[in-house]
Scaffold this active site. Sequence first.
Site, mmCIF file in Angstrom:
data_model
loop_
_atom_site.group_PDB
_atom_site.id
_atom_site.type_symbol
_atom_site.label_atom_id
_atom_site.label_comp_id
_atom_site.label_asym_id
_atom_site.label_seq_id
_atom_site.Cartn_x
_atom_site.Cartn_y
_atom_site.Cartn_z
ATOM 1 N N HIS A 172 15.400 -30.734 21.364
ATOM 2 C CA HIS A 172 15.325 -32.008 20.712
ATOM 3 C C HIS A 172 17.000 -31.957 20.341
ATOM 4 O O HIS A 172 17.719 -31.279 20.112
ATOM 5 C CB HIS A 172 14.864 -31.572 19.182
ATOM 6 C CG HIS A 172 13.250 -31.404 19.483
ATOM 7 N ND1 HIS A 172 12.760 -30.028 19.522
ATOM 8 C CD2 HIS A 172 12.219 -32.169 19.679
ATOM 9 C CE1 HIS A 172 11.284 -29.995 19.784
ATOM 10 N NE2 HIS A 172 11.027 -31.317 19.858
ATOM 11 N N ASP A 223 12.721 -24.226 22.789
ATOM 12 C CA ASP A 223 11.714 -25.191 23.385
ATOM 13 C C ASP A 223 12.032 -25.737 24.666
ATOM 14 O O ASP A 223 11.205 -26.946 24.999
ATOM 15 C CB ASP A 223 11.739 -26.143 22.141
ATOM 16 C CG ASP A 223 12.688 -26.293 21.327
ATOM 17 O OD1 ASP A 223 13.753 -26.231 21.808
ATOM 18 O OD2 ASP A 223 12.616 -27.049 20.547
ATOM 19 N N HIS A 267 18.299 -30.254 12.518
ATOM 20 C CA HIS A 267 18.136 -31.650 12.310
ATOM 21 C C HIS A 267 18.603 -31.834 10.853
ATOM 22 O O HIS A 267 18.318 -33.256 10.517
ATOM 23 C CB HIS A 267 16.554 -31.668 12.311
ATOM 24 C CG HIS A 267 15.802 -31.592 13.771
ATOM 25 N ND1 HIS A 267 16.483 -32.413 14.997
ATOM 26 C CD2 HIS A 267 15.095 -30.675 14.426
ATOM 27 C CE1 HIS A 267 15.890 -32.244 15.895
ATOM 28 N NE2 HIS A 267 14.906 -31.106 15.584
ATOM 29 N N ASP A 323 18.876 -27.066 22.346
ATOM 30 C CA ASP A 323 17.387 -27.018 21.777
ATOM 31 C C ASP A 323 16.846 -28.138 22.671
ATOM 32 O O ASP A 323 17.594 -29.051 23.062
ATOM 33 C CB ASP A 323 17.394 -27.077 20.321
ATOM 34 C CG ASP A 323 16.057 -27.270 19.739
ATOM 35 O OD1 ASP A 323 15.660 -26.331 19.299
ATOM 36 O OD2 ASP A 323 15.489 -28.436 19.685
ATOM 37 N N TYR A 337 8.867 -22.356 20.332
ATOM 38 C CA TYR A 337 7.721 -22.382 19.533
ATOM 39 C C TYR A 337 6.424 -21.664 20.209
ATOM 40 O O TYR A 337 5.205 -21.727 19.713
ATOM 41 C CB TYR A 337 7.355 -23.867 19.302
ATOM 42 C CG TYR A 337 8.341 -24.406 18.485
ATOM 43 C CD1 TYR A 337 8.521 -23.919 17.022
ATOM 44 C CD2 TYR A 337 9.060 -25.358 18.922
ATOM 45 C CE1 TYR A 337 9.588 -24.328 16.330
ATOM 46 C CE2 TYR A 337 10.080 -25.882 18.213
ATOM 47 C CZ TYR A 337 10.446 -25.511 16.817
ATOM 48 O OH TYR A 337 11.528 -25.875 16.287
HETATM 49 C C1 SP5 Z 1 14.087 -27.241 15.191
HETATM 50 C C2 SP5 Z 1 12.987 -28.070 15.956
HETATM 51 O O1 SP5 Z 1 12.777 -27.861 17.283
HETATM 52 N N1 SP5 Z 1 12.530 -28.845 15.302
HETATM 53 C C3 SP5 Z 1 11.506 -29.608 16.336
HETATM 54 C C4 SP5 Z 1 10.798 -30.895 15.222
HETATM 55 C C5 SP5 Z 1 9.886 -31.613 16.026
HETATM 56 N N2 SP5 Z 1 8.868 -32.355 15.176
HETATM 57 C C6 SP5 Z 1 7.932 -33.240 15.862
HETATM 58 C C7 SP5 Z 1 7.402 -32.970 17.358
HETATM 59 C C8 SP5 Z 1 6.210 -33.715 17.423
HETATM 60 C C9 SP5 Z 1 5.435 -33.036 18.623
HETATM 61 N N3 SP5 Z 1 4.129 -33.419 18.601
HETATM 62 C C10 SP5 Z 1 3.250 -32.266 19.007
HETATM 63 C C11 SP5 Z 1 1.923 -32.486 19.340
HETATM 64 C C12 SP5 Z 1 1.080 -31.547 19.685
HETATM 65 N N4 SP5 Z 1 -0.075 -31.764 20.438
HETATM 66 ZN ZN ZN Z 2 13.434 -28.234 19.051
#
Ligand code: SP5
Ligand code: ZN
Length: 338
Positions: free
Chosen positions: A193, A280, A156, A191, A319
Amino acid sequence: MKVFFHTEQLKHKPIYEYAFGEKIDHPETTRRAESILKELENNSDFEIISPEKYPLALLKSTHNHNLIKSIMAAEKLPDDNTFYPCVFPYHRDKSRLNPLNINHAGAFCFDNGTPLNNTTFSSAAWSAADAHYAAKAVLENPDEVTYALCRPPGHHASKDLFGGYCYFNNAAIAAKTLLTKYKKVAIIDIDFHHGNGTQVLFERNPNVLVINLHGNPEEFYPYFTGFESETGVGKGDGFNKNYPLDRLTDGQTYVAVLEKALEDLKRFDAQAIVISAGFDTHKDDPIGHFYLETSDYVTIASAFIKYKLPTVIVQEGGYNEAHIGINVRTFIESFIKT
Ligand code: SP5
Ligand code: ZN
């Protein structure tokens, strides 16, 4: 298989993050790396190597020098202090910027999930070192796939912005290292994302093909990028490919899309690849929303192995602390020649 990891990477400890106003335990824990290490240690298939020094010149050629200084400014924070940039300038005009003032860190940050503490710089720099040394090892021995156990992750992070738990773009550092020998390098980001940082770092570069499979940004982080219409810019047009996928995508659908996407490696004439490997995508991930099973990582690996290209695997997200180690081992051991 050579695995690159430095113990300094375990020092960075983000504690919580704000996800739409909700304070949640930070998903990007040291236990993730420990879970991976546990699977790879005491296993004769893997040799864990500590990188010798971090690649400062490469960090500086990849990121804004003031962004680097800003992350370094956090080294002065007291031990128990974790700094969450929460003011992000509307005008990213840097004329008033003092990168030594931690209160200005928001000038280089794009979300609330990516805090700074006095060990962040060191952990992130050594994480980038893993990617650099893993790529160097492939330059020396192109037949051996290497794995960079990067943590914090990187995809990111762009030239001017850190965010999404990422500070320095490790995959970009690996690709740049490969570019010292190979003319055309592809980065394939698996990934959950969209790798917005990697995309923007190379969007004008016709010698780096970036392929991204991820949760549809209409619904999932980082929301603003990762659409099919983003195909690259200027001379780089045609060298960026996005494959947004639906919630609950399973292994069968995922692999079908991946195999189709990888056909571009031939058309592009890739000479080496970097895999930005996030786990993830697993069905039990607390943040991702796909439905991949552990065995799917074997099939995903096979899709890459077919191309017989010099390969660096760079760790990104994933995660679920109970599963990440096994998923990583399952994926990377598939690349070991028997
Ligand atoms: C490297 C990578 O995988 N970064 C991911 C960043 C994601 N950040 C925001 C995720 C928002 C997800 N909301 C979670 C709610 C859980 N109850
Ligand atoms: Zn990710």
